[in-house]
Design an enzyme around this catalytic site. Structure first.
Site, PDB file in Angstrom:
ATOM      1  N   GLU A 100      -5.866  32.915  66.789  1.00  0.00           N
ATOM      2  CA  GLU A 100      -4.913  31.856  67.126  1.00  0.00           C
ATOM      3  C   GLU A 100      -5.607  30.807  67.995  1.00  0.00           C
ATOM      4  O   GLU A 100      -6.690  31.032  68.529  1.00  0.00           O
ATOM      5  CB  GLU A 100      -3.717  32.446  67.877  1.00  0.00           C
ATOM      6  CG  GLU A 100      -4.113  33.202  69.125  1.00  0.00           C
ATOM      7  CD  GLU A 100      -3.049  34.196  69.578  1.00  0.00           C
ATOM      8  OE1 GLU A 100      -1.902  33.766  69.739  1.00  0.00           O
ATOM      9  OE2 GLU A 100      -3.383  35.381  69.776  1.00  0.00           O
ATOM     10  N   LYS A 155      -6.616  28.597  71.133  1.00  0.00           N
ATOM     11  CA  LYS A 155      -6.691  28.806  72.579  1.00  0.00           C
ATOM     12  C   LYS A 155      -6.193  27.523  73.247  1.00  0.00           C
ATOM     13  O   LYS A 155      -6.931  26.552  73.397  1.00  0.00           O
ATOM     14  CB  LYS A 155      -8.116  29.121  73.029  1.00  0.00           C
ATOM     15  CG  LYS A 155      -8.216  29.457  74.512  1.00  0.00           C
ATOM     16  CD  LYS A 155      -9.638  29.808  74.912  1.00  0.00           C
ATOM     17  CE  LYS A 155      -9.704  30.168  76.382  1.00  0.00           C
ATOM     18  NZ  LYS A 155      -9.321  29.039  77.259  1.00  0.00           N
TER      19      LYS A 155
END
Length: 665
Positions: A116, A118
């Protein structure tokens, strides 16, 4: 292994400086240097400790979680220990992480990862009991954080009551949109207050307001990305995200389940391309082993999970050590100081040299041999030193003394300061060295582009007395060349043919090849567009040139000074006897970009940089290399860098992706 004293001292200084900068960042919400530069210092310290484990201390920044509790806030002891991620920076680092993970798990098969974005914000831990929010806390030092419940309640996207009665502790990132960040900074500037360096600092300061109404005015947002503890705990990271979404938490849409490392890299590269179009800042992706059972098996180090890492985007600012300074002499005799650096990777390339521009810049930076410096790529291309980390300066470092002579000038090497300028140049403008530079520049790719006539060959011709000015190249015969070092009959004839092929030359390339101080390729094109012939250079008025794109008063003076020199006028007339000079075609006047100042950054479609500029010029655009308030448009492609950020900061119109490509149709 015995540790050299200099390494011991370096490690100690790095520990102290990184700890100081981290405290400033996490406790005071201030940044003395960029996040990327701080990452670079931490990476150097980690590398030293890996090579010399005896230097690794329990309180080293590589072993501890940054943060603490500020006065005025109630302490919260976390029910679940909080961690930070170890950072990695390249495909090689990712492969090494994957190999370690497989070894620790004792498997040969490829583990699946959940990846995912950051988000660059502030971590928050939310505790719900029976589906009701009871506490919101900062990470703090991982064990104890700050109670910021009242401030978190001002964020509209944080659910007070979940869609299901459940006991759960979740982790997320509070962030600020780019638009809101710009709005607040504009207001700060209008109020005469200091602007924030980045959204993360502004978010941290907002969450630590003792008055929640101030926090509410900042329009913070949040993404929830992890379940730390729950009465219902899914078996994978991917299922966790589904649970979070079903409970009503705001969850990022940009995450992916990856079965291979190629999938991970593809997502990383995709997010790097997309980061400039997002309404929030990201600085990499987080990679987690998807299976929760494998996560538990992998466990934690002293500060970070073994099952996850943060893969950062290529840095546009890094730190390294200045090892020496030498001087580069240009074709016009201008002397430029060049820093020789400990090699370091920046924006995907390895850099070992950087420009220091001039004497004034060295004095402004107070840069010294042995200093730890922060470098960035100016205009996305040329590395330059932007500041010095003075707390890491060696005790023996001495103030740099500007020389009186430079060997590259030829003659006795004397240099002089140019009146009214920060530049220095060679006193002897007729030295052998400068003559060779000017002649080889005339034959170089950007000018007449004569294949086989590089600096070494030109030097041989000058030494042999065959060439003293530009016109002499066109009087050479194969017999003159054959027998010189590096030439036989065939290669001599090939060179003479290449010289003949260059006798038809576009006016902009000729003007660039004349070594007029300050006249680069873009200025040469502006001049050529105005002049009706090469001979017109000898009569063009200063006032005419001053109004041209990229010229101005100082450059116009430079052109006038060059053409008023009797020898320059004579050499130009001599070479024109051998050349057929073509003038540029009239540019479009009805295109959207006609007459507009345009800056190009990043990779646009399948075009290379030169093709993009050529097309833009045909549309009548005025190409600039730097962004300013006078810039009309920035065309931004993949891997757009600091130019794009500057355009966003000052409100320049930006054409991205397909819209940018459409301008090249």
């Amino acid at each position: 292994m015995a540790v050299p004293k200099r390494i011991q001292e370096r490690a100690k200084k790095l520990r102290e400086e990184v700890a100081r900068l981290r405290d400033l960042y996490h406790q005071e919400d201030q940044s003395e240097i960029s996040d990327e530069a701080l990452d670079s210092l931490k990476r150097e310290l980690a590398g030293i400790e890996e090579q010399y484990p005896s230097l690794r201390t329990s309180d080293s920044p590589t072993q501890t979680v940054a943060g603490g509790v500020r006065r005025g806030f109630t302490k919260v002891t976390h029910a679940v220990r909080q961690w930070s991620f170890n950072d990695i920076f390249s495909e090689e680092d990712l492969v090494a992480f994957n190999d370690r993970t497989k070894r620790f798990l004792g498997i040969d098969t490829q583990p699946a990862y959940f990846v995912e974005e950051k988000v660059d914000g502030v971590k928050v831990i939310l505790t719900y009991q029976g589906g009701e929010l009871v506490t919101a806390a900062t990470r703090g030092n991982g064990v104890v954080g700050e109670d910021i419940t009242e401030n978190i309640l001002t964020i509209s996207s944080v659910p007070r009551t979940l869609k299901k009665s459940i006991d759960i502790i979740v982790e997320g990132e509070v962030y600020l949109s780019e638009k809101e960040f710009d709005r607040i900074n504009r207001q700060q500037d209008r109020d005469g207050q200091e602007v924030y360096a980045n959204p993360r600092n502004l978010v941290a300061g907002s969450l630590r307001q003792l008055d929640p109404s101030v926090t509410a005015s900042r329009k913070l947002q949040v993404f929830i990305y992890d379940v730390a503890q729950s009465s219902e705990h899914p078996g994978t990271q991917e299922k966790e995200m589904r649970l979070l979404r079903s409970l009503g938490f705001p969850v990022s849409d940009h995450s992916v389940h990856c079965k291979t490392l190629d999938d991970v890299l593809s997502f990383w590269q995709d997010r790097e391309r997309a980061r400039k179009t997002l309404q929030y800042w990201i600085d990499g992706v987080v990679i987690k082993v998807d299976d929760r059972g494998q996560q538990d098996q992998l466990g934690y180090t002293g500060k970070a999970p073994r099952y996850a890492v943060a893969l950062k985007f290529p840095a546009e600012q890094v730190t390294t050590v200045l090892e020496s300074i030498d001087f580069q002499v240009g074709r016009t005799g201008v002397v430029t100081p060049v820093a020789h650096l400990r090699p370091v990777s920046i924006a995907g390339t390895t850099v070992s040299r950087a420009t220091l521009h001039n004497e004034d810049q060295i004095q402004r930076l107070d840069v010294r041999i042995g200093d730890t410096v922060i470098i960035q790529k100016a205009g996305d291309i040329i590395p330059e030193i932007v500041s010095v980390v003075k707390n890491l300066r060696p005790k023996a470092a001495k103030k740099f003394v500007w020389p009186k002579k430079v060997a590259g000038c030829g003659g006795d090497g004397s240099i002089e300061r140019v009146s009214g300028s920060a530049a220095w140049r060679c006193v002897d403008q007729d030295s052998f060295d400068l003559l060779v530079r000017r002649l080889s520049h005339f034959t170089s790719k950007g000018a007449l582009d004569i294949e086989g006539l590089g600096g070494k060959t030109v030097s041989r011709f000058v030494t042999a007395g065959l060439v003293q000015e530009w016109a002499d190249f066109f009087t050479l015969s194969a017999d003159d060349v054959s027998g010189l070092e590096g030439f036989q009959d065939k290669s001599a004839q090939n060179l003479i043919s290449a010289i003949a092929d260059a006798q038809t030359v576009p006016l902009p390339r000729l003007l660039f090849g004349l070594s007029i101080d300050g006249v680069g390729e873009e200025v040469a094109r502006s001049l050529a567009q105005h002049l009706v012939s090469a001979e017109a250079l000898l009569t063009v008025k200063k006032e005419e040139m001053e109004s041209l794109h990229g010229v101005g008063s100082a450059l116009a003076d430079s052109v006038v000074s060059w053409r008023d020199n009797a020898r320059n006028r004579s050499m130009l007339r001599n070479v024109l006897k051998h050349l057929s000079v073509t003038v540029p075609e009239a540019v479009q006047t009805n295109h959207r970009l006609s007459g507009k100042r345009v800056v190009v950054t990043g990779k646009i479609g399948t075009f290379d940089r030169d093709e993009v500029k050529q097309i833009l010029r045909s549309h009548g655009a005025l190409i600039s290399e730097s962004v300013s308030k006078e810039t009309d448009y920035v065309l931004a492609g993949d891997r757009a860098g600091s130019k794009l950020r500057k355009a966003e900061e000052i409100g320049v119109s930006i054409l991205r992706g397909k819209e940018a490509e459409a301008m090249l149709a």
